[in-house]
Motif scaffolding. Sequence first.
Motif, PDB file in Angstrom:
ATOM      1  N   LEU A 205     -18.235 -38.927  -8.533  1.00 18.02           N
ATOM      2  CA  LEU A 205     -17.676 -37.686  -7.988  1.00 18.02           C
ATOM      3  C   LEU A 205     -16.391 -37.985  -7.231  1.00 18.02           C
ATOM      4  CD1 LEU A 205     -20.007 -35.992  -8.968  1.00 18.02           C
ATOM      5  CD2 LEU A 205     -20.341 -35.141  -6.654  1.00 18.02           C
ATOM      6  N   HIS A 206     -15.542 -36.980  -7.152  1.00 20.43           N
ATOM      7  CA  HIS A 206     -14.284 -37.108  -6.415  1.00 20.43           C
ATOM      8  C   HIS A 206     -14.551 -37.660  -5.011  1.00 20.43           C
ATOM      9  CE1 HIS A 206     -10.484 -36.005  -4.563  1.00 20.43           C
ATOM     10  NE2 HIS A 206     -10.006 -35.788  -5.776  1.00 20.43           N
ATOM     11  N   PRO A 207     -13.654 -38.521  -4.529  1.00 22.23           N
ATOM     12  CA  PRO A 207     -13.850 -39.100  -3.184  1.00 22.23           C
ATOM     13  C   PRO A 207     -14.007 -38.058  -2.070  1.00 22.23           C
ATOM     14  CG  PRO A 207     -12.231 -40.374  -4.384  1.00 22.23           C
ATOM     15  CD  PRO A 207     -12.558 -39.188  -5.250  1.00 22.23           C
ATOM     16  N   MET A 208     -13.576 -36.835  -2.277  1.00 21.56           N
ATOM     17  CA  MET A 208     -13.763 -35.840  -1.211  1.00 21.56           C
ATOM     18  C   MET A 208     -15.234 -35.467  -1.031  1.00 21.56           C
ATOM     19  SD  MET A 208     -12.017 -32.403  -2.800  1.00 21.56           S
ATOM     20  CE  MET A 208     -12.584 -31.645  -4.322  1.00 21.56           C
ATOM     21  N   TYR A 209     -16.087 -35.920  -1.957  1.00 21.77           N
ATOM     22  CA  TYR A 209     -17.525 -35.692  -1.819  1.00 21.77           C
ATOM     23  C   TYR A 209     -18.288 -36.939  -1.383  1.00 21.77           C
ATOM     24  CZ  TYR A 209     -16.200 -31.720  -4.802  1.00 21.77           C
ATOM     25  OH  TYR A 209     -15.592 -30.605  -5.341  1.00 21.77           O
ATOM     26  N   ALA A 210     -17.567 -37.984  -1.006  1.00 14.87           N
ATOM     27  CA  ALA A 210     -18.236 -39.271  -0.723  1.00 14.87           C
ATOM     28  C   ALA A 210     -19.265 -39.158   0.393  1.00 14.87           C
ATOM     29  CB  ALA A 210     -17.194 -40.339  -0.373  1.00 14.87           C
ATOM     30  N   ALA A 211     -18.998 -38.335   1.392  1.00 12.76           N
ATOM     31  CA  ALA A 211     -19.905 -38.261   2.543  1.00 12.76           C
ATOM     32  C   ALA A 211     -21.180 -37.500   2.226  1.00 12.76           C
ATOM     33  CB  ALA A 211     -19.192 -37.596   3.723  1.00 12.76           C
ATOM     34  N   ASP A 212     -21.058 -36.394   1.485  1.00  5.05           N
ATOM     35  CA  ASP A 212     -22.197 -35.490   1.412  1.00  5.05           C
ATOM     36  C   ASP A 212     -22.779 -35.253   0.025  1.00  5.05           C
ATOM     37  OD1 ASP A 212     -19.856 -34.233   0.775  1.00  5.05           O
ATOM     38  OD2 ASP A 212     -20.132 -32.514   2.102  1.00  5.05           O
ATOM     39  N   ARG A 213     -22.133 -35.759  -1.018  1.00  2.00           N
ATOM     40  CA  ARG A 213     -22.665 -35.502  -2.355  1.00  2.00           C
ATOM     41  C   ARG A 213     -22.841 -36.747  -3.205  1.00  2.00           C
ATOM     42  NH1 ARG A 213     -22.943 -30.137  -3.475  1.00  2.00           N
ATOM     43  NH2 ARG A 213     -22.072 -28.964  -1.739  1.00  2.00           N
ATOM     44  N   ALA A 214     -21.834 -37.603  -3.208  1.00  2.00           N
ATOM     45  CA  ALA A 214     -21.936 -38.783  -4.070  1.00  2.00           C
ATOM     46  C   ALA A 214     -21.046 -39.898  -3.541  1.00  2.00           C
ATOM     47  CB  ALA A 214     -21.545 -38.456  -5.506  1.00  2.00           C
ATOM     48  N   CYS A 215     -21.650 -41.013  -3.233  1.00  2.00           N
ATOM     49  CA  CYS A 215     -20.898 -42.165  -2.732  1.00  2.00           C
ATOM     50  C   CYS A 215     -20.469 -43.083  -3.872  1.00  2.00           C
ATOM     51  CB  CYS A 215     -21.700 -42.911  -1.671  1.00  2.00           C
ATOM     52  SG  CYS A 215     -23.288 -43.522  -2.242  1.00  2.00           S
ATOM     53  N   VAL A 216     -20.686 -42.665  -5.117  1.00  2.00           N
ATOM     54  CA  VAL A 216     -20.072 -43.349  -6.270  1.00  2.00           C
ATOM     55  C   VAL A 216     -18.877 -42.497  -6.671  1.00  2.00           C
ATOM     56  CG1 VAL A 216     -20.338 -44.072  -8.664  1.00  2.00           C
ATOM     57  CG2 VAL A 216     -22.191 -44.457  -7.034  1.00  2.00           C
ATOM     58  N   ASN A 217     -17.679 -43.069  -6.552  1.00  2.00           N
ATOM     59  CA  ASN A 217     -16.467 -42.261  -6.587  1.00  2.00           C
ATOM     60  C   ASN A 217     -15.424 -42.671  -7.612  1.00  2.00           C
ATOM     61  OD1 ASN A 217     -17.319 -42.553  -3.363  1.00  2.00           O
ATOM     62  ND2 ASN A 217     -17.137 -40.487  -4.165  1.00  2.00           N
ATOM     63  N   THR A 218     -15.678 -43.727  -8.360  1.00  2.00           N
ATOM     64  CA  THR A 218     -14.775 -44.084  -9.448  1.00  2.00           C
ATOM     65  C   THR A 218     -15.605 -44.538 -10.651  1.00  2.00           C
ATOM     66  OG1 THR A 218     -14.564 -46.427  -8.853  1.00  2.00           O
ATOM     67  CG2 THR A 218     -12.983 -44.895  -7.842  1.00  2.00           C
ATOM     68  N   ILE A 219     -15.003 -44.466 -11.813  1.00  2.00           N
ATOM     69  CA  ILE A 219     -15.675 -44.933 -13.023  1.00  2.00           C
ATOM     70  C   ILE A 219     -15.984 -46.414 -12.904  1.00  2.00           C
ATOM     71  CG2 ILE A 219     -15.391 -45.309 -15.510  1.00  2.00           C
ATOM     72  CD1 ILE A 219     -13.678 -42.752 -15.584  1.00  2.00           C
TER      73      ILE A 219
ATOM     74  N   GLU B 220     -28.486 -38.663   6.652  1.00  2.00           N
ATOM     75  CA  GLU B 220     -28.255 -37.976   7.925  1.00  2.00           C
ATOM     76  C   GLU B 220     -28.003 -38.990   9.037  1.00  2.00           C
ATOM     77  OE1 GLU B 220     -28.434 -34.591   8.221  1.00  2.00           O
ATOM     78  OE2 GLU B 220     -27.944 -34.643  10.367  1.00  2.00           O
ATOM     79  N   GLY B 221     -26.884 -38.823   9.732  1.00  2.00           N
ATOM     80  CA  GLY B 221     -26.604 -39.670  10.895  1.00  2.00           C
ATOM     81  C   GLY B 221     -26.003 -41.025  10.579  1.00  2.00           C
ATOM     82  N   SER B 222     -25.854 -41.336   9.303  1.00  2.00           N
ATOM     83  CA  SER B 222     -25.365 -42.669   8.931  1.00  2.00           C
ATOM     84  C   SER B 222     -23.847 -42.701   8.754  1.00  2.00           C
ATOM     85  CB  SER B 222     -26.019 -43.108   7.617  1.00  2.00           C
ATOM     86  OG  SER B 222     -25.365 -44.261   7.101  1.00  2.00           O
ATOM     87  N   ARG B 223     -23.266 -43.839   9.078  1.00  2.00           N
ATOM     88  CA  ARG B 223     -21.857 -44.100   8.761  1.00  2.00           C
ATOM     89  C   ARG B 223     -21.729 -45.316   7.837  1.00  2.00           C
ATOM     90  NH1 ARG B 223     -21.666 -42.730  14.308  1.00  2.00           N
ATOM     91  NH2 ARG B 223     -20.453 -40.830  14.692  1.00  2.00           N
ATOM     92  N   ASP B 224     -22.843 -45.705   7.227  1.00  2.00           N
ATOM     93  CA  ASP B 224     -22.878 -46.941   6.437  1.00  2.00           C
ATOM     94  C   ASP B 224     -22.782 -46.612   4.952  1.00  2.00           C
ATOM     95  OD1 ASP B 224     -23.303 -49.403   5.319  1.00  2.00           O
ATOM     96  OD2 ASP B 224     -25.385 -49.597   6.019  1.00  2.00           O
ATOM     97  N   ILE B 225     -21.559 -46.452   4.456  1.00  2.00           N
ATOM     98  CA  ILE B 225     -21.419 -46.057   3.054  1.00  2.00           C
ATOM     99  C   ILE B 225     -21.821 -47.197   2.119  1.00  2.00           C
ATOM    100  CG2 ILE B 225     -18.951 -46.633   2.818  1.00  2.00           C
ATOM    101  CD1 ILE B 225     -18.760 -43.933   1.172  1.00  2.00           C
ATOM    102  N   GLY B 226     -21.633 -48.432   2.572  1.00  2.00           N
ATOM    103  CA  GLY B 226     -22.093 -49.567   1.764  1.00  2.00           C
ATOM    104  C   GLY B 226     -23.611 -49.536   1.609  1.00  2.00           C
ATOM    105  N   GLY B 227     -24.292 -49.222   2.689  1.00  2.00           N
ATOM    106  CA  GLY B 227     -25.752 -49.113   2.635  1.00  2.00           C
ATOM    107  C   GLY B 227     -26.200 -47.985   1.718  1.00  2.00           C
ATOM    108  N   ALA B 228     -25.503 -46.855   1.788  1.00  2.00           N
ATOM    109  CA  ALA B 228     -25.838 -45.725   0.907  1.00  2.00           C
ATOM    110  C   ALA B 228     -25.659 -46.133  -0.551  1.00  2.00           C
ATOM    111  CB  ALA B 228     -24.964 -44.519   1.243  1.00  2.00           C
ATOM    112  N   ARG B 229     -24.610 -46.900  -0.798  1.00  2.00           N
ATOM    113  CA  ARG B 229     -24.365 -47.331  -2.182  1.00  2.00           C
ATOM    114  C   ARG B 229     -25.463 -48.271  -2.672  1.00  2.00           C
ATOM    115  NH1 ARG B 229     -17.805 -47.276  -0.963  1.00  2.00           N
ATOM    116  NH2 ARG B 229     -17.522 -45.215  -1.882  1.00  2.00           N
ATOM    117  N   ARG B 230     -25.960 -49.105  -1.783  1.00  2.00           N
ATOM    118  CA  ARG B 230     -27.092 -49.963  -2.187  1.00  2.00           C
ATOM    119  C   ARG B 230     -28.327 -49.130  -2.467  1.00  2.00           C
ATOM    120  NH1 ARG B 230     -24.361 -53.187   1.500  1.00  2.00           N
ATOM    121  NH2 ARG B 230     -25.616 -52.503   3.278  1.00  2.00           N
ATOM    122  N   MET B 231     -28.556 -48.068  -1.667  1.00  2.00           N
ATOM    123  CA  MET B 231     -29.704 -47.186  -1.931  1.00  2.00           C
ATOM    124  C   MET B 231     -29.592 -46.525  -3.295  1.00  2.00           C
ATOM    125  SD  MET B 231     -30.172 -45.251   1.736  1.00  2.00           S
ATOM    126  CE  MET B 231     -30.396 -46.173   3.273  1.00  2.00           C
ATOM    127  N   VAL B 232     -28.380 -46.202  -3.690  1.00  2.00           N
ATOM    128  CA  VAL B 232     -28.167 -45.591  -5.006  1.00  2.00           C
ATOM    129  C   VAL B 232     -28.540 -46.572  -6.110  1.00  2.00           C
ATOM    130  CG1 VAL B 232     -26.396 -44.768  -6.608  1.00  2.00           C
ATOM    131  CG2 VAL B 232     -26.437 -43.939  -4.230  1.00  2.00           C
TER     132      VAL B 232
END
Lengths: 274, 274
Positions: free
Chosen positions: B143-157, B108-120
């Motif tokens: 998951l498809h990149p259209m879900y990167a913000a709200d469902r899954a920030c891992v988006n390619t194999i 919530e409130g974050s724009r840091d997708i790199g940080g989210a990926r580290r949390m994963v």
Amino acid sequence: MTDRGISLNLATTRQVWGFAEAVDGCLRAGITAISPWRDQIAAIGLDEAARIVRENKLQVTGVCRGGMFPAASAEGRQANIDDNLRAIDEAAALNADCLVLVVGGLPEGSRDIGGARRMVADGIAAMLPHAKASGVKIAIEPLHPMYAADRACVNTIDQALDICEDLGETVGVAIDVYHVWWDPNLANAIARAGRMKRIFAHHICDWLVPTKDMLLDRGMMGDGVIDLPGIRKMIEDAGFFGPQEVEIFSQDNWWKRPGDEVLAIIKDRVATKC
Amino acid sequence: MTDRGISLNLATTRQVWGFAEAVDGCLRAGITAISPWRDQIAAIGLDEAARIVRENKLQVTGVCRGGMFPAASAEGRQANIDDNLRAIDEAAALNADCLVLVVGGLPEGSRDIGGARRMVADGIAAMLPHAKASGVKIAIEPLHPMYAADRACVNTIDQALDICEDLGETVGVAIDVYHVWWDPNLANAIARAGRMKRIFAHHICDWLVPTKDMLLDRGMMGDGVIDLPGIRKMIEDAGFFGPQEVEIFSQDNWWKRPGDEVLAIIKDRVATKC
């Protein structure tokens, strides 16, 4: 930060302003760069559009759009190439920085995305001699993968750069944050584009959560989740300092507002959020 | 082609069947593999679900789903990890082939997708000892990149495999054609997953044109534009021969039909279109 200026992509105000009104609005707001769509140019006429650009000393950061290469038949593909040749002429007449390509998706009835991608590369190669002769750069715009089937089967900067490498320095990329912000390889891809000197445009808007429509629910900068300053830095580190081009498709919000209001908010957001 | 069998992801019939009804429907259709969701397991109770699986000798191709790691606070992230430990226990009780992870998007409130990926990556690492001790494999589902913000920030194999490489052989990928069909690097990425022996699941459905809803408008195999036989061949060439798991979220179509009808059509389409 460097003041790179703002370009208004005229899709942003397409519901309220035609070409001439948009230019007047930009000039009132102190914005001296635009990126028009071909239907907007056609509506006012190419000569008149060129006169307005010339007399107001506008920078045209791009003409939207060429592309849409794939087709089921050879005749269809040739017709698409012919249309791109006309788009080059329009970009040349406006002295545009580039002709932006939305490359097209799968031909009707096809499930062969590899084949569609080959049609795209072939189509760009076919328009290249005329682009070179006209002094018009070609900017492939990778579109978000959610448009792979029906709008553009080039979906990452790296994929676009692979095509560029095969075709020489007339062909580069238009980087729109909306389409690429999610890419795990984004920083490397932008750096690669910089080394190749192939960044021809930088488009901005924002990704809203939730996104209610796949095409027409883009956000104003700052209202979504894209790290706009972060991507801006990547692009500047890669050597591109042209205006940030604001392109917002927003059926239920920004397209309903008065153009002058939209431009005032754009200026504020570029100054504070980008 | 090898007959790999069908697994029913129970999301496909979630509007008409609970866990037990879905198993009955599968058995009527001659389908002996399922992939249930945790809320469906909870509704019938884990012990009863395990009994049904055991007594009917069902293969459980996955439990959906763990993941959702990113959170703004350390407490939130720990709570998410704790929930994943419970998910491991459920997967173990059902003797599932893997626990599928939908890894989560931006806090919530974050724009840091790199940080989210580290949390994963950190979250998966934290659940790994319990997964190993329980004999449960962990399948990251890009998951498809259209879900990167709200469902899954891992988006390619490839991005998932990079995480797998750091974490060892308990962690692999669930390949869902809906999410990855557009990837320009798909063939290479699947081959890489095969060399690493990390393909744990193969999900199928189809991408409709147009797609009317970003989440709930998936198509039945054959109704869209995905080259299902092509991707199936890539996956088999990479050494995976588990059942093809059918997972269709379809609010306005398949979710409204009787379960037996849906299963009959699935069987036909797997035989003729996949």
